[in-house]
Write a protein that holds these residues in place. Structure first.
Motif, PDB file in Angstrom:
ATOM      1  N   LYS A  40      -2.004 -50.731 -47.159  1.00 18.51           N
ATOM      2  CA  LYS A  40      -1.934 -50.557 -48.613  1.00 18.51           C
ATOM      3  C   LYS A  40      -1.611 -49.101 -48.913  1.00 18.51           C
ATOM      4  N   VAL A  41      -0.575 -48.870 -49.675  1.00 20.15           N
ATOM      5  CA  VAL A  41      -0.088 -47.513 -49.927  1.00 20.15           C
ATOM      6  C   VAL A  41      -0.069 -47.261 -51.433  1.00 20.15           C
ATOM      7  N   ASP A  42      -0.616 -46.108 -51.845  1.00 24.39           N
ATOM      8  CA  ASP A  42      -0.695 -45.768 -53.272  1.00 24.39           C
ATOM      9  C   ASP A  42       0.376 -44.776 -53.714  1.00 24.39           C
ATOM     10  N   SER A  43       1.184 -44.296 -52.801  1.00 33.01           N
ATOM     11  CA  SER A  43       2.179 -43.272 -53.166  1.00 33.01           C
ATOM     12  C   SER A  43       3.301 -43.886 -54.007  1.00 33.01           C
ATOM     13  N   ASP A  44       4.068 -42.992 -54.623  1.00 36.30           N
ATOM     14  CA  ASP A  44       5.161 -43.437 -55.497  1.00 36.30           C
ATOM     15  C   ASP A  44       6.215 -44.208 -54.711  1.00 36.30           C
ATOM     16  N   VAL A  45       6.862 -45.133 -55.414  1.00 31.53           N
ATOM     17  CA  VAL A  45       7.946 -45.914 -54.812  1.00 31.53           C
ATOM     18  C   VAL A  45       9.265 -45.178 -55.018  1.00 31.53           C
ATOM     19  N   GLU A  46       9.972 -44.931 -53.917  1.00 35.38           N
ATOM     20  CA  GLU A  46      11.274 -44.271 -53.965  1.00 35.38           C
ATOM     21  C   GLU A  46      12.367 -45.303 -53.696  1.00 35.38           C
ATOM     22  N   ILE A  47      13.324 -45.406 -54.597  1.00 33.64           N
ATOM     23  CA  ILE A  47      14.426 -46.351 -54.428  1.00 33.64           C
ATOM     24  C   ILE A  47      15.529 -45.684 -53.606  1.00 33.64           C
ATOM     25  N   LEU A  48      15.761 -46.192 -52.400  1.00 27.89           N
ATOM     26  CA  LEU A  48      16.772 -45.628 -51.508  1.00 27.89           C
ATOM     27  C   LEU A  48      18.087 -46.377 -51.612  1.00 27.89           C
ATOM     28  N   HIS A  49      18.007 -47.632 -52.014  1.00 27.98           N
ATOM     29  CA  HIS A  49      19.166 -48.521 -52.052  1.00 27.98           C
ATOM     30  C   HIS A  49      18.766 -49.694 -52.927  1.00 27.98           C
ATOM     31  N   GLU A  50      19.733 -50.433 -53.378  1.00 33.35           N
ATOM     32  CA  GLU A  50      19.445 -51.603 -54.203  1.00 33.35           C
ATOM     33  C   GLU A  50      18.484 -52.561 -53.494  1.00 33.35           C
ATOM     34  N   LYS A  51      18.514 -52.575 -52.159  1.00 33.34           N
ATOM     35  CA  LYS A  51      17.686 -53.494 -51.394  1.00 33.34           C
ATOM     36  C   LYS A  51      16.640 -52.796 -50.522  1.00 33.34           C
ATOM     37  N   VAL A  52      16.464 -51.486 -50.703  1.00 30.58           N
ATOM     38  CA  VAL A  52      15.520 -50.741 -49.861  1.00 30.58           C
ATOM     39  C   VAL A  52      14.701 -49.775 -50.706  1.00 30.58           C
ATOM     40  N   THR A  53      13.373 -49.886 -50.627  1.00 31.87           N
ATOM     41  CA  THR A  53      12.480 -48.915 -51.264  1.00 31.87           C
ATOM     42  C   THR A  53      11.528 -48.346 -50.219  1.00 31.87           C
ATOM     43  N   LYS A  54      10.978 -47.173 -50.521  1.00 29.42           N
ATOM     44  CA  LYS A  54      10.110 -46.488 -49.552  1.00 29.42           C
ATOM     45  C   LYS A  54       8.877 -45.933 -50.242  1.00 29.42           C
ATOM     46  N   GLN A  55       7.733 -46.022 -49.555  1.00 34.39           N
ATOM     47  CA  GLN A  55       6.497 -45.332 -49.949  1.00 34.39           C
ATOM     48  C   GLN A  55       6.013 -44.529 -48.754  1.00 34.39           C
ATOM     49  N   ILE A  56       5.719 -43.266 -48.968  1.00 38.53           N
ATOM     50  CA  ILE A  56       5.290 -42.400 -47.862  1.00 38.53           C
ATOM     51  C   ILE A  56       3.810 -42.642 -47.559  1.00 38.53           C
ATOM     52  N   ILE A  57       3.535 -42.881 -46.292  1.00 36.31           N
ATOM     53  CA  ILE A  57       2.153 -43.019 -45.813  1.00 36.31           C
ATOM     54  C   ILE A  57       1.641 -41.673 -45.312  1.00 36.31           C
ATOM     55  N   LYS A  58       2.474 -40.973 -44.547  1.00 37.42           N
ATOM     56  CA  LYS A  58       2.119 -39.648 -44.011  1.00 37.42           C
ATOM     57  C   LYS A  58       3.337 -38.756 -44.102  1.00 37.42           C
ATOM     58  N   GLU A  59       3.157 -37.568 -44.656  1.00 33.28           N
ATOM     59  CA  GLU A  59       4.259 -36.630 -44.799  1.00 33.28           C
ATOM     60  C   GLU A  59       4.735 -36.163 -43.434  1.00 33.28           C
ATOM     61  N   GLY A  60       6.041 -35.897 -43.332  1.00 33.73           N
ATOM     62  CA  GLY A  60       6.600 -35.334 -42.114  1.00 33.73           C
ATOM     63  C   GLY A  60       6.546 -33.818 -42.135  1.00 33.73           C
ATOM     64  N   HIS A  61       7.244 -33.191 -41.210  1.00 35.94           N
ATOM     65  CA  HIS A  61       7.248 -31.724 -41.132  1.00 35.94           C
ATOM     66  C   HIS A  61       8.675 -31.228 -40.966  1.00 35.94           C
ATOM     67  N   GLY A  62       8.862 -29.955 -41.260  1.00 31.38           N
ATOM     68  CA  GLY A  62      10.182 -29.361 -41.177  1.00 31.38           C
ATOM     69  C   GLY A  62      11.001 -29.634 -42.430  1.00 31.38           C
ATOM     70  N   GLN A  63      12.201 -29.106 -42.448  1.00 22.79           N
ATOM     71  CA  GLN A  63      13.083 -29.245 -43.611  1.00 22.79           C
ATOM     72  C   GLN A  63      14.175 -30.280 -43.398  1.00 22.79           C
ATOM     73  N   ASN A  64      14.540 -30.507 -42.147  1.00 21.63           N
ATOM     74  CA  ASN A  64      15.679 -31.381 -41.861  1.00 21.63           C
ATOM     75  C   ASN A  64      15.287 -32.850 -41.864  1.00 21.63           C
ATOM     76  N   LYS A  65      16.269 -33.671 -42.253  1.00 21.11           N
ATOM     77  CA  LYS A  65      16.111 -35.117 -42.184  1.00 21.11           C
ATOM     78  C   LYS A  65      17.153 -35.670 -41.224  1.00 21.11           C
ATOM     79  N   ALA A  66      16.861 -36.851 -40.709  1.00 21.31           N
ATOM     80  CA  ALA A  66      17.816 -37.494 -39.812  1.00 21.31           C
ATOM     81  C   ALA A  66      19.122 -37.751 -40.558  1.00 21.31           C
ATOM     82  N   ALA A  67      20.247 -37.636 -39.853  1.00 20.97           N
ATOM     83  CA  ALA A  67      21.570 -37.842 -40.455  1.00 20.97           C
ATOM     84  C   ALA A  67      22.323 -38.904 -39.670  1.00 20.97           C
ATOM     85  N   THR A  68      23.445 -39.310 -40.206  1.00 22.65           N
ATOM     86  CA  THR A  68      24.283 -40.279 -39.505  1.00 22.65           C
ATOM     87  C   THR A  68      24.632 -39.766 -38.114  1.00 22.65           C
ATOM     88  N   PHE A  69      24.495 -40.644 -37.138  1.00 27.58           N
ATOM     89  CA  PHE A  69      24.721 -40.383 -35.717  1.00 27.58           C
ATOM     90  C   PHE A  69      23.579 -39.599 -35.060  1.00 27.58           C
TER      91      PHE A  69
END
Length: 363
Positions: A40-69
């Motif tokens: 059960k997650v209480d964080s805000d819902v982030e819409i990533l795509h018409e068919k994909v939403t995300k709620q953060i359970i645990k924050e990550g670290h650093g500034q970079n995010k994964a990219a294509t490839f």
């Protein structure tokens, strides 16, 4: 192996890249459990795509995010949203999954969209529509997913390699995989020195992922020795982190993996013995520590742990002795009854009167 003065508190990698942790204060942490239902997650819902939403359970670290490839190493659990049937759980298999973003299978498209928004170390709950999952037909082999099933993923991005060409492990040479694993191990050691234990474990886990069972099975001779020289220290360093986080069961698993390859590995025996002692498994702990002492008789850390076990045994014996003494001890001596002086006085007075009466009668 842990060695040095009794009061040592430093953290440092040894020459072979293994982390030494002496008498550092433990911090609390929670192991990942075999969860049957989505969290059960209480964080805000982030819409990533018409068919994909995300709620953060645990924050990550650093500034970079994964990219294509990017080559991502992940753990995840997956459920069908309508029935809450869990159909995959990589944590139970204790083997991270490798996913090259942009080259994923069609049924992983929604998961890949979620990963593109995540930082290393982040854990999230993803809602994925069936169109970006197993589709209209579903899957009736493994995993078993019904038709048009919306999905829920609890996913953790352990880390990622920013490879522009998207080179998967399977496409690397043996030397490239060992080199990549060794680089992750060294990054983990640096994070361990900074006491960033969770981040260090992520690096070690990624290094171990490069040395997977399928890869190790194919190696022999010098290449197997080279791979084990990277893989085993990562397991041992994972154990060191887990002991500091009081996740002793998981630490035992990491040490046991090393001992399956090298039954006389002193560091693995010591750390497994220490973890077992913390769990109250004193006989098994003593067996590990005595075996470690046999191969390293002057190691002060081993001698210290054996001494602590002996003191613990002594304390338990004294406690049991007190308990049994109370149950089966000798019966207490009966206390002498106090004389009733009033009764004694009346007995004496009656005897005196009787004596005078007899004397008078005799006269």
């Amino acid at each position: 192996m842990e060695s040095g003065g009794d009061q040592a508190t430093h953290l440092s990698p040894t020459d072979d890249g293994d982390v030494v942790a002496e008498h550092a204060e433990f911090v609390h942490g929670e192991p990942i459990q075999g969860i049957e239902r989505p969290p059960k997650v209480d964080s805000d819902v982030e819409i990533l795509h018409e068919k994909v939403t995300k709620q953060i359970i645990k924050e990550g670290h650093g500034q970079n995010k994964a990219a294509t490839f990017s080559t991502c190493f992940i753990h995840y659990r997956a459920w069908t949203e309508s029935t809450m049937h869990k159909f995959e759980d990589t944590w139970q298999e204790q083997q991270p999954v490798e996913l090259v973003l942009g080259k994923e299978k069609a049924q992983m498209a929604g998961l890949a969209i979620g990963l593109l928004s995540m930082k290393a170390g982040e854990r999230a709950l993803l809602h994925v529509g069936w169109e970006l999952g197993y589709g209209e037909e579903g899957s009736f082999s493994f995993p078993n997913v019904p038709p048009k099933a919306d999905l829920l993923y609890e996913v953790e991005l352990i880390g990622f390699d920013e490879a522009k060409e998207g080179k998967a492990r399977s496409d690397m040479t043996v030397d490239e995989r060992i080199e990549a694993a060794d680089r992750r191990k060294m990054e983990g050691n640096a994070l361990f020195k900074d006491e960033k234990l969770e981040e260090a474990m992520q690096q070690y886990e990624m290094a171990i992922a490069y040395m997977g069972d399928d890869f190790m099975f194919q190696l022999f001779g010098k290449y197997r020795d080279m791979a084990l020289a990277v893989k085993n220290p990562c397991h041992l360093n994972m154990a060191a982190c887990l002991i500091k986080l009081k996740r002793f069961d998981e630490a035992i698993i990491q040490c046991t993996i090393v001992l399956a390859e090298d039954e006389n590995n002193v560091k693995a025996l010591f750390r497994r013995g220490k973890a077992r002692a913390e769990l109250g498994q004193t006989d098994a702990a003593r067996e590990d520590l005595q075996k470690a002492r046999k191969h390293s008789p002057e190691d002060k850390a081993i001698l210290r742990e054996l001494h602590l076990l002996a003191e613990q045994d002594k304390a338990v014996y004294q406690k049991q002795k007190e308990i049994y003494k109370g149950i089966f001890g000798p019966r207490p001596e009966p206390k002498p009854k106090r004389l009733n002086w009033l009764i004694v006085f009346w007995q004496w007075l009656v005897a005196l009167v009787a004596s005078l009466f007899r004397k008078r009668k005799a006269d």
